[in-house]
Design a protein around this motif. Structure first.
Motif, PDB file in Angstrom:
ATOM      1  N   ARG A 189       0.838  -1.202   0.000  1.00 48.17           N
ATOM      2  CA  ARG A 189       0.000   0.000   0.000  1.00 48.17           C
ATOM      3  C   ARG A 189       0.870   1.248   0.000  1.00 48.17           C
ATOM      4  O   ARG A 189       1.719   1.422   0.882  1.00 48.17           O
ATOM      5  CB  ARG A 189      -0.926   0.009   1.204  1.00 48.17           C
ATOM      6  N   SER A 241       0.648   5.490   0.052  1.00 51.10           N
ATOM      7  CA  SER A 241      -0.306   6.492   0.519  1.00 51.10           C
ATOM      8  C   SER A 241       0.227   7.887   0.253  1.00 51.10           C
ATOM      9  O   SER A 241       1.435   8.141   0.393  1.00 51.10           O
ATOM     10  CB  SER A 241      -0.568   6.327   2.028  1.00 51.10           C
ATOM     11  N   THR A 266      -0.802  12.072   1.182  1.00 53.58           N
ATOM     12  CA  THR A 266      -1.606  12.911   2.062  1.00 53.58           C
ATOM     13  C   THR A 266      -1.904  14.231   1.368  1.00 53.58           C
ATOM     14  O   THR A 266      -0.987  14.927   0.923  1.00 53.58           O
ATOM     15  CB  THR A 266      -0.878  13.166   3.391  1.00 53.58           C
ATOM     16  N   TYR A 272     -14.240  13.621  -1.516  1.00 51.46           N
ATOM     17  CA  TYR A 272     -13.900  12.201  -1.389  1.00 51.46           C
ATOM     18  C   TYR A 272     -14.487  11.398  -2.549  1.00 51.46           C
ATOM     19  O   TYR A 272     -13.824  10.483  -3.079  1.00 51.46           O
ATOM     20  CB  TYR A 272     -14.423  11.645  -0.062  1.00 51.46           C
ATOM     21  N   SER A 279      -8.494   3.525  -2.000  1.00 47.38           N
ATOM     22  CA  SER A 279      -9.251   3.794  -0.780  1.00 47.38           C
ATOM     23  C   SER A 279      -8.920   5.191  -0.282  1.00 47.38           C
ATOM     24  O   SER A 279      -7.799   5.674  -0.440  1.00 47.38           O
ATOM     25  CB  SER A 279      -8.941   2.756   0.311  1.00 47.38           C
ATOM     26  N   GLU A 286      -9.099   7.743   3.069  1.00 46.26           N
ATOM     27  CA  GLU A 286      -9.162   7.738   4.535  1.00 46.26           C
ATOM     28  C   GLU A 286      -9.050   9.163   5.062  1.00 46.26           C
ATOM     29  O   GLU A 286      -7.950   9.711   5.141  1.00 46.26           O
ATOM     30  CB  GLU A 286      -8.048   6.868   5.114  1.00 46.26           C
ATOM     31  N   ARG A 314      -9.312  12.420  10.935  1.00 47.99           N
ATOM     32  CA  ARG A 314     -10.343  12.962  11.814  1.00 47.99           C
ATOM     33  C   ARG A 314      -9.945  14.322  12.368  1.00 47.99           C
ATOM     34  O   ARG A 314      -8.787  14.548  12.731  1.00 47.99           O
ATOM     35  CB  ARG A 314     -10.612  11.977  12.947  1.00 47.99           C
ATOM     36  N   VAL A 325      -6.525  14.348   4.127  1.00 49.33           N
ATOM     37  CA  VAL A 325      -7.095  13.078   3.690  1.00 49.33           C
ATOM     38  C   VAL A 325      -5.964  12.232   3.123  1.00 49.33           C
ATOM     39  O   VAL A 325      -5.091  12.732   2.406  1.00 49.33           O
ATOM     40  CB  VAL A 325      -8.212  13.292   2.646  1.00 49.33           C
ATOM     41  N   ARG A 326      -5.955  10.969   3.491  1.00 53.08           N
ATOM     42  CA  ARG A 326      -4.955  10.029   2.976  1.00 53.08           C
ATOM     43  C   ARG A 326      -5.613   9.160   1.911  1.00 53.08           C
ATOM     44  O   ARG A 326      -6.679   8.593   2.139  1.00 53.08           O
ATOM     45  CB  ARG A 326      -4.392   9.162   4.093  1.00 53.08           C
ATOM     46  N   HIS A 379      -4.999   5.875  -0.539  1.00 53.02           N
ATOM     47  CA  HIS A 379      -4.169   4.674  -0.618  1.00 53.02           C
ATOM     48  C   HIS A 379      -4.437   3.943  -1.936  1.00 53.02           C
ATOM     49  O   HIS A 379      -5.552   3.962  -2.461  1.00 53.02           O
ATOM     50  CB  HIS A 379      -4.467   3.728   0.543  1.00 53.02           C
TER      51      HIS A 379
END
Length: 759
Positions: A87, A89, A91, A123, A196, A198, A201, A206-207, A209
């Motif tokens: 994976r 990722s 940001t 998103y 995906s 993510e 919070r 936002v990440r 992947h």
């Protein structure tokens, strides 16, 4: 046998002296009803506690453990066989509002401070098919070997697929186009399945992947996706600006033409009707009328003031007027007269009025009085002249206003259409100017970068596989295995309808449990277990002997039938052991092997079976001839003898009734080892003759329905069932902790407990 014999009854069995020969009166406490129901007590038959659940799990522990092991091994093997997935990722920071270099209301997007609509939109844009198609095209993933290997159909899919054949067989262009579209759609779907999003919070980060078997491929794809997302965001903004400018240009051109036409029509109408507008859009007659009204109001005010002064001048004396008092000439004359008057009074004390000098002074004073009177009259005339002039001016203005009013009324009747045209011109001009201003603002804002998305951390090449996670899969397998194992344990317990515990016998059969016999560990035999009087096995049977003494009001039934629902449940062992235990108490005991189909007592006692009960019932021998002593004091044994072809007919004869009656009189205890109840008529016949029947139930083997049917048959034969005995019971296997069984081995040596322990 050493007992004194006076007479022999019809059975040939000796009778003690002094005992009358009478028929056996058997108790019949049980009603004729064959229904078997649980006892009526306060315990609900369907209630189950947490302890009952735990007992089921303990009993079926090997099922639970086996299922757990299978699931864990499956999870382990499956995890090791899975392809490692890496994976990568990236940001991103997504701001609600961009930096406002220029603020164009309605064009620059504004986000409210509440709600997550904006971020949910972003998103979904990250997972959009259009963005995926853009990345696939930019990276040329269609020709990338790594991506082709990831999107290739699995062997199972290839094996069970449609198998459409070679591409050369596709002759229809529409079919080929549809196939290509399906291939593109499948490629995009496979891309999105590996993507995906993510959200972090409580932040604007936002990440994103991307998972694939190739670490470098994952890094390259996710970085390209982030850059494509930022570029598409900017393109959407520029496209919105370009569209707005184009639209406004078209509207401006239309409004410009419309404004020119309306202005031309307004001018033509004004020329035709000779209407002249001032600079502020008001017709000249109306403007003149307004000015005349203002002048008239001013003239009226001046006339009123002049009239007031004139009437005051007429009513008052000359010297009382404010205008007279304020006149500098009057003031000068009065000052001079005052001076002369002062001189005159001063000299009057010296000279007489007729004195020339005094007359001269008087003449000067009189002249000054005449001049003052003349000046006062002049002032009054000027006040009157002012009043008359103001009155004349007011009248002239009134006449002029009346004239202009006529012109204005005439103009208003001709200006209705003119006003309509003028309003249309004003409206078109306002629209044109507003759109022109909007066009200029958008032109300025469209050239300024309004990107609100930035890359915080670019993706790095992953060094470790993201999945599969061996620990996580084993944890899931552990939980799933426990769940499935417990589920299977309860399922097997639900399917298993055998009697497993004393509670089952009391609850389901309605019978009291007189004892529980433990299961012996192989290769331990009952004879070996009974050889040790302190063993749990021997103690259990002694406990049954004690329970039998309280089973009826008169103690142990004189004639006790030991039977079971099915074969091999331990009835022969029970009958022999109980007989030995009663004999050890000093009682005279006779044990009869009443199983004329499959006898076993003669082997357990090591006795000859050439003659026995069958010979007596057939009339070939007397009872005294077939009763044999045993190696246990006070214990006699009657074997079955040769197996007859008709056991039920022999047992129903009068000889068997006589044998039971006389044996019950001669011996302290008669125990009959009967055949199984189910499928045979022998056991109900013997149960009717015996004064008490003990039902043997094998733990975990005897089915509930079979035991109930056996009880029904016994009740139908008017048998007196005094209770049940649970044999071959294992507390560990049954999952129940039967209190009495726990103390059977109390006081036994460690070696004895080890040898005679239960399973």
């Amino acid at each position: 046998m050493t007992d004194a014999i006076d007479t022999n009854d019809a059975s040939g069995l000796p009778t003690p002296a002094g005992q009358p020969n009478r028929q056996l009166a058997l108790p019949r406490d049980r009603p004729l009803s064959t229904e078997v129901s649980p006892p009526e007590n306060g315990d609900g038959g369907d209630e189950i506690s947490l302890l009952d659940y735990w007992r089921v799990i303990v009993k079926r522990r090997w099922t639970v453990l086996a299922t757990l092991a299978i699931v864990l091994v499956t999870a382990l093997v499956g995890t090791l066989l899975m392809t490692p997935i890496y994976r990568a990722s990236v940001t991103l920071q997504i701001e609600r509002d961009t930096m406002q270099v220029v603020q164009v209301e309605g064009f620059t997007p504004e986000e409210s401070g509440v709600g997550g609509d904006f971020y949910m939109t972003q998103y979904e844009l990250l997972k959009s098919r259009s963005l995926a198609q853009r990345v696939i095209s930019e990276l040329d993933l269609e020709n990338d070997p790594a991506y082709q290997a990831m999107t290739a159909p699995s062997p199972w899919k290839a094996l069970f697929g449609s198998g459409g054949g070679d591409e050369d067989t596709v002759v229809d262009a529409a079919v080929a186009e549809a196939a290509e579209s399906d291939r593109q759609s499948a490629m995009i779907t496979a891309f999105l399945n590996r993507l995906s999003v993510e959200p972090v919070r409580n932040s604007r980060l936002v990440r994103v992947h991307f998972d694939s078997p190739d670490a470098a491929f994952s890094q390259r794809v996710i970085n390209a996706l982030a850059e494509a997302f930022i570029a598409s965001n900017l393109e959407r903004r520029f496209e919105a600006s370009s569209y707005a400018k184009t639209y406004l240009e078209e509207r401006l051109e239309q409004l410009k033409i419309k404004l020119e036409d309306s202005e031309k029509e307004l001018v033509a109408f004004a020329q035709r009707e000779r209407i002249v507008d001032s600079s502020n859009g008001t017709p000249l007659p109306a403007q003149s009328l307004a000015e005349l009204n203002t002048a008239l109001a001013k003239a009226q005010d001046e006339r009123i003031r002049a009239e007031a002064r004139w009437r005051q001048a007429e009513a008052a004396s000359g010297m009382g007027l404010s205008s007279v008092l304020g006149s500098t000439i009057i003031q000068t004359l009065q000052e001079t007269r005052a001076g002369l008057q002062a001189q005159y009074q001063e000299k009057l004390s010296v000279f007489k009025p007729a004195f020339p000098e005094m007359q001269q002074l008087q003449a000067q004073i009189d002249e000054l009085d005449r001049l003052i009177a003349t000046e006062v009259a002049n002032i009054k005339l000027s006040i009157r002249a002012e009043y008359q002039a103001a009155l004349a001016q007011e009248q002239l203005l009134r006449n002029q206003i009346n004239t202009v009013k006529d012109e204005v009324l005439d103009l208003q009747s001709r200006s209705i259409q003119f006003n309509i045209l003028r309003r249309e011109v004003d409206t078109n001009r306002q629209q044109y100017e507003a759109l022109l201003q909007r066009y200029k603002e958008i032109g300025v804002a469209g050239g300024v970068g309004t990107n609100n998305i930035s890359i915080v951390d670019s993706a790095e090449r992953p060094r470790f596989a993201h999945s599969p996670s061996l620990g996580l899969n084993l944890a899931i397998g552990l939980l799933l295995g426990l769940f499935l194992g417990i589920l299977l344990a309860f399922l097997f317990e639900l399917i298993d309808d055998s009697l497993k515990s004393p509670e089952d016998i009391e609850r389901l059969l309605g019978q009291s449990v007189l004892g529980v016999i433990p299961r012996l560990k192989a290769p331990m035999t009952p004879a070996q277990a009974l050889a040790d009087p302190r063993s749990a096995f021997a103690e259990a049977y002694r406990s049954v002997r004690t329970a039998l003494q309280f089973s009826t009001d008169t103690g142990v039934p004189r004639c006790l039938l030991v039977t079971s629902a099915t074969p091999s449940e331990g009835k022969s062992t029970t009958a022999l052991t109980l007989a030995r235990n009663f004999a050890e108490l000093g009682k005279r005991v006779l044990i009869i092997d009443g199983d004329l189909r499959n006898p076993s007592l003669h082997r357990m006692i090591s006795s000859d079976n050439s003659t026995g009960l069958s010979n007596y019932l057939a009339g070939a021998a007397k009872a005294v001839d077939v009763i044999r002593p045993t190696d246990v004091p006070n214990l006699s044994f009657m074997p079955t003898g040769p197996l007859p072809p008709n056991p039920a007919e022999l047992l129903m004869g009068a000889k068997m009734v006589a044998l039971v009656r006389v044996a019950s009189e001669k011996y302290d205890q008669v125990i009959i080892d009967g055949p199984p109840v189910m499928g045979l008529a022998d056991a109900p016949i013997l149960a009717n003759m015996a004064s008490g029947t003990l039902l043997i139930v094998e733990a975990g083997s005897t089915r509930i329905s079979v035991a109930r049917n056996a009880l029904k048959r016994l009740y139908a034969a008017r048998a007196h069932v005094i209770g049940a005995l649970l044999t071959k019971y294992s507390s560990k296997q049954g999952g129940y902790a039967y209190g009495g069984y726990s103390y059977y081995s109390y006081g036994a040596s460690g070696e004895t407990q080890k040898q005679l322990g239960t399973r």
